[in-house]
Design a protein around this motif. Structure first.
Motif, PDB file in Angstrom:
ATOM      1  N   MET B   1      38.000  27.728  46.743  1.00 41.18           N
ATOM      2  CA  MET B   1      39.073  28.181  45.862  1.00 41.18           C
ATOM      3  C   MET B   1      39.484  29.603  46.224  1.00 41.18           C
ATOM      4  O   MET B   1      38.645  30.497  46.346  1.00 41.18           O
ATOM      5  CB  MET B   1      38.573  28.155  44.401  1.00 41.18           C
ATOM      6  CG  MET B   1      39.635  28.566  43.405  1.00 41.18           C
ATOM      7  SD  MET B   1      38.956  28.491  41.723  1.00 41.18           S
ATOM      8  CE  MET B   1      40.434  28.932  40.803  1.00 41.18           C
ATOM      9  N   ARG B   2      40.767  29.775  46.426  1.00 39.64           N
ATOM     10  CA  ARG B   2      41.285  31.070  46.832  1.00 39.64           C
ATOM     11  C   ARG B   2      42.011  31.730  45.649  1.00 39.64           C
ATOM     12  O   ARG B   2      42.903  31.120  45.059  1.00 39.64           O
ATOM     13  CB  ARG B   2      42.224  30.875  48.015  1.00 39.64           C
ATOM     14  CG  ARG B   2      42.750  32.145  48.611  1.00 39.64           C
ATOM     15  CD  ARG B   2      43.438  31.921  49.926  1.00 39.64           C
ATOM     16  NE  ARG B   2      42.481  31.830  51.031  1.00 39.64           N
ATOM     17  CZ  ARG B   2      42.846  31.762  52.309  1.00 39.64           C
ATOM     18  NH1 ARG B   2      44.124  31.742  52.625  1.00 39.64           N
ATOM     19  NH2 ARG B   2      41.947  31.705  53.265  1.00 39.64           N
ATOM     20  N   VAL B   3      41.635  32.952  45.346  1.00 47.12           N
ATOM     21  CA  VAL B   3      42.143  33.629  44.152  1.00 47.12           C
ATOM     22  C   VAL B   3      42.655  35.024  44.511  1.00 47.12           C
ATOM     23  O   VAL B   3      42.025  35.734  45.298  1.00 47.12           O
ATOM     24  CB  VAL B   3      41.014  33.772  43.096  1.00 47.12           C
ATOM     25  CG1 VAL B   3      41.520  34.518  41.868  1.00 47.12           C
ATOM     26  CG2 VAL B   3      40.476  32.407  42.713  1.00 47.12           C
ATOM     27  N   VAL B   4      43.809  35.381  43.949  1.00 47.42           N
ATOM     28  CA  VAL B   4      44.245  36.774  44.010  1.00 47.42           C
ATOM     29  C   VAL B   4      44.147  37.357  42.609  1.00 47.42           C
ATOM     30  O   VAL B   4      44.642  36.764  41.644  1.00 47.42           O
ATOM     31  CB  VAL B   4      45.675  36.914  44.560  1.00 47.42           C
ATOM     32  CG1 VAL B   4      46.207  38.329  44.371  1.00 47.42           C
ATOM     33  CG2 VAL B   4      45.694  36.542  46.044  1.00 47.42           C
ATOM     34  N   LEU B   5      43.479  38.503  42.526  1.00 47.51           N
ATOM     35  CA  LEU B   5      43.220  39.143  41.239  1.00 47.51           C
ATOM     36  C   LEU B   5      43.968  40.471  41.178  1.00 47.51           C
ATOM     37  O   LEU B   5      43.767  41.349  42.014  1.00 47.51           O
ATOM     38  CB  LEU B   5      41.702  39.383  41.120  1.00 47.51           C
ATOM     39  CG  LEU B   5      41.210  40.243  39.958  1.00 47.51           C
ATOM     40  CD1 LEU B   5      41.607  39.650  38.619  1.00 47.51           C
ATOM     41  CD2 LEU B   5      39.692  40.399  40.043  1.00 47.51           C
ATOM     42  N   SER B   6      44.855  40.586  40.193  1.00 45.99           N
ATOM     43  CA  SER B   6      45.553  41.844  39.960  1.00 45.99           C
ATOM     44  C   SER B   6      44.823  42.617  38.874  1.00 45.99           C
ATOM     45  O   SER B   6      44.761  42.176  37.715  1.00 45.99           O
ATOM     46  CB  SER B   6      46.992  41.544  39.513  1.00 45.99           C
ATOM     47  OG  SER B   6      47.628  42.739  39.113  1.00 45.99           O
ATOM     48  N   LEU B   7      44.253  43.755  39.263  1.00 47.62           N
ATOM     49  CA  LEU B   7      43.492  44.577  38.305  1.00 47.62           C
ATOM     50  C   LEU B   7      44.358  45.750  37.876  1.00 47.62           C
ATOM     51  O   LEU B   7      44.505  46.728  38.620  1.00 47.62           O
ATOM     52  CB  LEU B   7      42.237  45.123  38.972  1.00 47.62           C
ATOM     53  CG  LEU B   7      40.995  44.255  38.962  1.00 47.62           C
ATOM     54  CD1 LEU B   7      39.835  45.010  39.594  1.00 47.62           C
ATOM     55  CD2 LEU B   7      40.644  43.881  37.532  1.00 47.62           C
ATOM     56  N   GLY B   8      44.944  45.644  36.718  1.00 45.86           N
ATOM     57  CA  GLY B   8      45.802  46.719  36.238  1.00 45.86           C
ATOM     58  C   GLY B   8      45.059  48.045  36.201  1.00 45.86           C
ATOM     59  O   GLY B   8      43.855  48.097  35.923  1.00 45.86           O
ATOM     60  N   GLY B   9      45.785  49.115  36.484  1.00 44.62           N
ATOM     61  CA  GLY B   9      45.162  50.430  36.462  1.00 44.62           C
ATOM     62  C   GLY B   9      44.571  50.753  35.104  1.00 44.62           C
ATOM     63  O   GLY B   9      43.525  51.389  35.001  1.00 44.62           O
ATOM     64  N   SER B  10      45.214  50.259  34.057  1.00 47.28           N
ATOM     65  CA  SER B  10      44.705  50.550  32.713  1.00 47.28           C
ATOM     66  C   SER B  10      43.408  49.792  32.444  1.00 47.28           C
ATOM     67  O   SER B  10      42.690  50.085  31.505  1.00 47.28           O
ATOM     68  CB  SER B  10      45.758  50.164  31.669  1.00 47.28           C
ATOM     69  OG  SER B  10      45.930  48.761  31.655  1.00 47.28           O
ATOM     70  N   VAL B  11      43.126  48.819  33.278  1.00 47.89           N
ATOM     71  CA  VAL B  11      41.916  48.025  33.120  1.00 47.89           C
ATOM     72  C   VAL B  11      40.784  48.585  33.982  1.00 47.89           C
ATOM     73  O   VAL B  11      39.657  48.765  33.522  1.00 47.89           O
ATOM     74  CB  VAL B  11      42.208  46.552  33.504  1.00 47.89           C
ATOM     75  CG1 VAL B  11      40.936  45.780  33.728  1.00 47.89           C
ATOM     76  CG2 VAL B  11      43.077  45.905  32.442  1.00 47.89           C
ATOM     77  N   LEU B  12      41.097  48.884  35.253  1.00 47.26           N
ATOM     78  CA  LEU B  12      40.050  49.353  36.159  1.00 47.26           C
ATOM     79  C   LEU B  12      39.784  50.835  35.976  1.00 47.26           C
ATOM     80  O   LEU B  12      38.641  51.274  36.058  1.00 47.26           O
ATOM     81  CB  LEU B  12      40.464  49.103  37.625  1.00 47.26           C
ATOM     82  CG  LEU B  12      39.415  49.538  38.651  1.00 47.26           C
ATOM     83  CD1 LEU B  12      38.214  48.607  38.600  1.00 47.26           C
ATOM     84  CD2 LEU B  12      39.989  49.590  40.052  1.00 47.26           C
ATOM     85  N   ALA B  13      40.841  51.610  35.757  1.00 46.45           N
ATOM     86  CA  ALA B  13      40.661  53.060  35.792  1.00 46.45           C
ATOM     87  C   ALA B  13      41.564  53.770  34.800  1.00 46.45           C
ATOM     88  O   ALA B  13      42.391  54.595  35.173  1.00 46.45           O
ATOM     89  CB  ALA B  13      40.923  53.564  37.214  1.00 46.45           C
ATOM     90  N   PRO B  14      41.435  53.443  33.492  1.00 44.79           N
ATOM     91  CA  PRO B  14      42.227  54.205  32.513  1.00 44.79           C
ATOM     92  C   PRO B  14      41.855  55.676  32.665  1.00 44.79           C
ATOM     93  O   PRO B  14      42.704  56.555  32.667  1.00 44.79           O
ATOM     94  CB  PRO B  14      41.787  53.629  31.176  1.00 44.79           C
ATOM     95  CG  PRO B  14      40.507  52.903  31.427  1.00 44.79           C
ATOM     96  CD  PRO B  14      40.500  52.501  32.861  1.00 44.79           C
ATOM     97  N   GLU B  15      40.547  55.931  32.795  1.00 46.11           N
ATOM     98  CA  GLU B  15      40.085  57.194  33.388  1.00 46.11           C
ATOM     99  C   GLU B  15      38.958  56.782  34.335  1.00 46.11           C
ATOM    100  O   GLU B  15      38.481  55.650  34.284  1.00 46.11           O
ATOM    101  CB  GLU B  15      39.595  58.172  32.317  1.00 46.11           C
ATOM    102  CG  GLU B  15      38.279  57.825  31.691  1.00 46.11           C
ATOM    103  CD  GLU B  15      38.423  56.747  30.615  1.00 46.11           C
ATOM    104  OE1 GLU B  15      37.387  56.329  30.070  1.00 46.11           O
ATOM    105  OE2 GLU B  15      39.574  56.295  30.340  1.00 46.11           O
ATOM    106  N   LEU B  16      38.548  57.696  35.214  1.00 49.50           N
ATOM    107  CA  LEU B  16      37.547  57.339  36.216  1.00 49.50           C
ATOM    108  C   LEU B  16      36.191  57.156  35.562  1.00 49.50           C
ATOM    109  O   LEU B  16      35.706  58.043  34.860  1.00 49.50           O
ATOM    110  CB  LEU B  16      37.480  58.413  37.295  1.00 49.50           C
ATOM    111  CG  LEU B  16      38.697  58.441  38.216  1.00 49.50           C
ATOM    112  CD1 LEU B  16      38.576  59.574  39.214  1.00 49.50           C
ATOM    113  CD2 LEU B  16      38.864  57.114  38.913  1.00 49.50           C
ATOM    114  N   ASP B  17      35.559  56.007  35.802  1.00 49.20           N
ATOM    115  CA  ASP B  17      34.301  55.698  35.152  1.00 49.20           C
ATOM    116  C   ASP B  17      33.536  54.734  36.054  1.00 49.20           C
ATOM    117  O   ASP B  17      33.949  53.585  36.259  1.00 49.20           O
ATOM    118  CB  ASP B  17      34.586  55.064  33.790  1.00 49.20           C
ATOM    119  CG  ASP B  17      33.331  54.494  33.143  1.00 49.20           C
ATOM    120  OD1 ASP B  17      32.220  54.957  33.458  1.00 49.20           O
ATOM    121  OD2 ASP B  17      33.479  53.553  32.341  1.00 49.20           O
TER     122      ASP B  17
END
Lengths: 238, 238, 238, 238, 238, 238
Positions: B1-17
């Motif tokens: 299964m091939r998947v493309v995942l869009s990780l919104g900036g507000s999800v991955l890095a709202p601030e750096l953590d």
């Protein structure tokens, strides 16, 4: 005066014809002689349509079709370059930085598409944004923006002038259908809106029409004028 | 299964953590362990917002703002890469060819933006088109698509399932206003439409939600399912 | 007069602040107006520190940390570019050839880091060597070179003037400890030594201090003057 | 067995035709299934001829014509790639290193021209040299090498076998005239000579002819066999 | 076991000699056969010295000299590549990402210098950091680290083992003088220190010495061992 | 007047010698002072011969030998660049576009080889074609074109003037043998023929000979003059 000119493939190269390319090259050189700084974005035309058709028969996906189309726009860009004199950057620009840098150095820059998922209409709008162009001209197969498709609806009426917001409003319903094609695509319209840019959409079959629009503000297409924007006196008087 | 995942900036890095990045890296590695081929497109988040805000105060134009945003998405991509093990391409992909080539060779590819005038939402859709992904997942700050903005309208109702055509219909009015932001942007929606792609839009604050959606088809967001598309049995049963 | 200016991250962007960037852009433009040819090398500042901190928590190795840092210096370079007018190369230079070529053509070139294992201090010294700069200015958080760390030792005394050889002698013991940080790093000092270059290390918090140092030779930091070097009359009189 | 296949533009794309491209893609995939490692070099065909004709009318110089031709060969390469399955490098190779690296990793590599002044005939020979190919196949519009032009001289006789030295001897007089065109150009012949390479020149209108030649050594064209070279038993028996 | 090997120019190519290159290629292939993953960094040797000498006579600046030196290290890298079999990346790596990517994919990667102001000693240390090498081997003209220059001081004593911190302490005074040359340069030593890496410095005139050191831990040079580092049992027993 | 100068490796760098390079740099600068626009293509010389010899002993194939040769021509190009003043593009051009763009902007461009299978003789001819040079000068080890090899045949007679067609006729028999070397290689001759270019082949051991030929049309080598070409009055009178 800084101008970005979008030359639709159906205008520059419906089929390959040296005379047509030469006529546009002459128009561009006269604009340069009049002091214009110019970025030119060319479309794919008949050759792109042929490649995309063949690739679709071979079950290529949409991004592969876009890539073939971009390749052909760049060949068209190179063809137009061979017809221009020494004031043109001799290599087609592949991205906005290359184009902007050439324009900043006083060259005409000619480019085609940039990346899949982005039409040459949108490329022209983004380039115009980037170089803070005074005017963005779409030389297309249609003479401006209509409230319906003039090819199928005899009562379609042309807009003489729209604000960028109105342009988006008009383009949106034309863009809903996957197969639909507006004279300017929706992403381009939204880029025009976000930058509050002045634009003209006109029938590009006669290169002189572009000259008249740029140098004298005379054309029979549609003006896109930001609300509260200054009079376009710059082109009549420079 | 091939998947493309869009990780919104507000999800991955709202601030750096680091913890948040590590949690997503773990989720991605479990998907790889389960046999998924993965392309990941990350957004800009808080750092991008800060740079864009500063540049706007300095009168940068919209394309310059886009370029700053793209730069930051690529830094975010590199940060996520450092948290992934040996199965990831160690350099952020800068275009679709690089990403597709890495995925084809069995690596996870992580990329940010590609070019001005194209959001990372649209990049994810184009990458999914290009690699013929089975599923495109948008992990965003909103839990799917609503008929109104749930932040301002208490009666807003979520769509459980939409066709790509319906998705475009819903997104269009949200996209009219220059300042508006839909959970998935209009160009992305139109790319989904033209490719007839299957997609999921879900709340990405918990990385496990992505795992559950991909591996078991369980999520509380919105499914985008082409009319006549096959049942999504592949992920439950693989 | 050709000048390379090293703008420490703690000076340009301790945190993102348009006012501070604008102030430095103004100072740079005044130097250009006075006839200076300028290469500018910017550091990473607070954003770089945040990314590196997060990546360290994710067990990134030192080269990966360097790469994140370089990425951020290039975003800072682009931010400074947006604040400069038309005399700046619009793309951050990625290597010495790009920077030197821009300077040779009359543009201000702004760059960040070049490669892992090489600080922006060293990049500035190498660029100054390459373009045969008349002066290399380090605008740092400390006001010149001291015989001890003025933050921890009240009796630390500043050097008013050092030869490049003395600079290396002073920097070496500060550089022994892995965690230590000298106002100018050891590789930079050794590049200054091998080229026999004239340099100034000064407190860069006020952009005017750089102008005064470059245009009038007035500053309260440390001069690095090769033995037997000519009087620095060039900046007072040009 | 490692093979480089030169697909003349007049063979692959006299005009754009999905069926013809698909037939060649199928032949290539059968060769791969039989264990061949393959590099493919494609020519320009009818589209290249059209662009070059238009540019010549616009007074382009010979190098500009070559560049247009190279561009089109790369579009043709991309078209053939879309028809090939997952075992092909998805991007046309732009130089020998890219092609060789793809072949070494087990992919089919498809490329067009490389640089002005070098035909795709010569590119195929250089690629074959570089990857130490067992066989170089020219699928052209003519069925091998004749002692005169078979289109104008009815008594022209085909050579069944030539040494590389004899090939050069035969090609030289055909190459004297600027407008002349030999089935394999002189630079290619000389590269074959210097490397002492085995080659076949055959009529490529039927893709099966290539399969038969590569897999079974059966063809009706001309064999080029270095003096003292081993029997070509490898393809019959592998 | 992952190893980065720094082959000093004076070891690989004091003058050009196919036999010497072949001997090192054989040693590298035996290491690969024993299961080692290898990155190789080669120096400039006699040819670099000749070019730099000529350029110095032409008043080139130090960065230009570095660039000539880097160019030659890359030619040397290509020469060594021609002597290695199919397990080597056929193009010299130009930066750390290219080298690391090749090593990750199972190839031997051969590179020269990267950028002005950074010796190949430092490149080897940075590459070892980046790929998390188990061992970094410097094959140099000297047999390890001495407390004085053994060429001028008969009483100079070799260190059998040093910590990275001690290595820096020893190298610093050797590095003060612009003309001085330590067996490993100071930037390299500091990179070894910051990464806490295990390294060996040995006489590289006999390629077998490298094999013995890597495979059996036997050598007569200097071991650099981080305090509290594990026993180097891995190479004896793998 | 626009000139492309081919500096054979045996002329510029039979062995490395700063004085010889400086003498050629001075001649080039005088041509620039006289108003010439210049592209310079340099050969490999003694260093290339040494690397190629070593690689041949290591069983490198012909393309690998070409690549080593190209690398060395580029180092030679950089060496010549260090001897030229500020009017030279500081990076060796790697392809025709880079060279042509530099010349168009008023710089001297120095380049070496471009791609395997193409000699620097041919590169010079292609560059001359591309930039529409008024004159192409081959500064070689032989003083023009002879009807036999003057080194082995005492009765060999020099041609004072040839048409491009005659040049090809004369070169062809010299090119048949794989080991043979004509003063100008066959591909170069054919490029001269197709472009109908004016060229001079002369003994380049004395840089002044090039100056005299370019500025005053005086030389003792062979003129290549297209039939019906205008008198070369341009260089005497400019």
């Amino acid at each position: 005066m800084r101008v970005v000119l979008s030359l639709g493939g159906s205008v520059l190269a419906p089929e390959l014809d040296a005379g047509r390319v030469a006529a546009y090259a002459n128009a561009i050189e006269r604009l340069v002689d009049e002091g214009c700084e110019l970025g030119v974005v060319v479309g794919g035309g008949g050759v792109a349509r042929d490649y995309i058709g063949a690739a679709r028969d071979l079950d290529a996906n949409e991004v592969q079709l876009d890539q073939l189309g971009i390749d052909v726009t760049r060949v068209n860009a190179r063809l137009l370059i061979t017809a221009l004199g020494s004031s043109v950057d001799p290599s087609p620009a592949h991205d906005y930085d290359e184009a902007a840098d050439a324009i900043r150095r006083g060259d005409v820059s000619v480019m085609g598409g940039v990346t899949p998922g982005q039409t040459t209409d949108a490329v022209a709008a983004a380039l115009a944004e980037y170089v803070d162009a005074d005017l963005l001209v779409y030389a297309t197969g249609a003479n401006g923006i209509y409230d319906a498709d003039p090819n199928v609806d005899e009562t379609a009426e042309q807009f003489a002038e729209l604000t960028p917001e109105e342009l988006v409003e008009v383009i949106v319903p034309m863009s809903r259908d996957a197969g639909a094609s507006a004279p300017v695509d929706l992403l381009a319209a939204k880029l025009i809106q976000r930058a509050g840019m002045r634009a003209v959409v006109l029938d590009g079959h006669d290169p002189e029409a572009v000259e008249n629009a740029v140098l004298r503000g005379e054309h029979t297409g549609t003006d896109v004028v930001p609300a509260g924007g200054a009079e376009p006196s710059y082109w009549a008087q420079r």
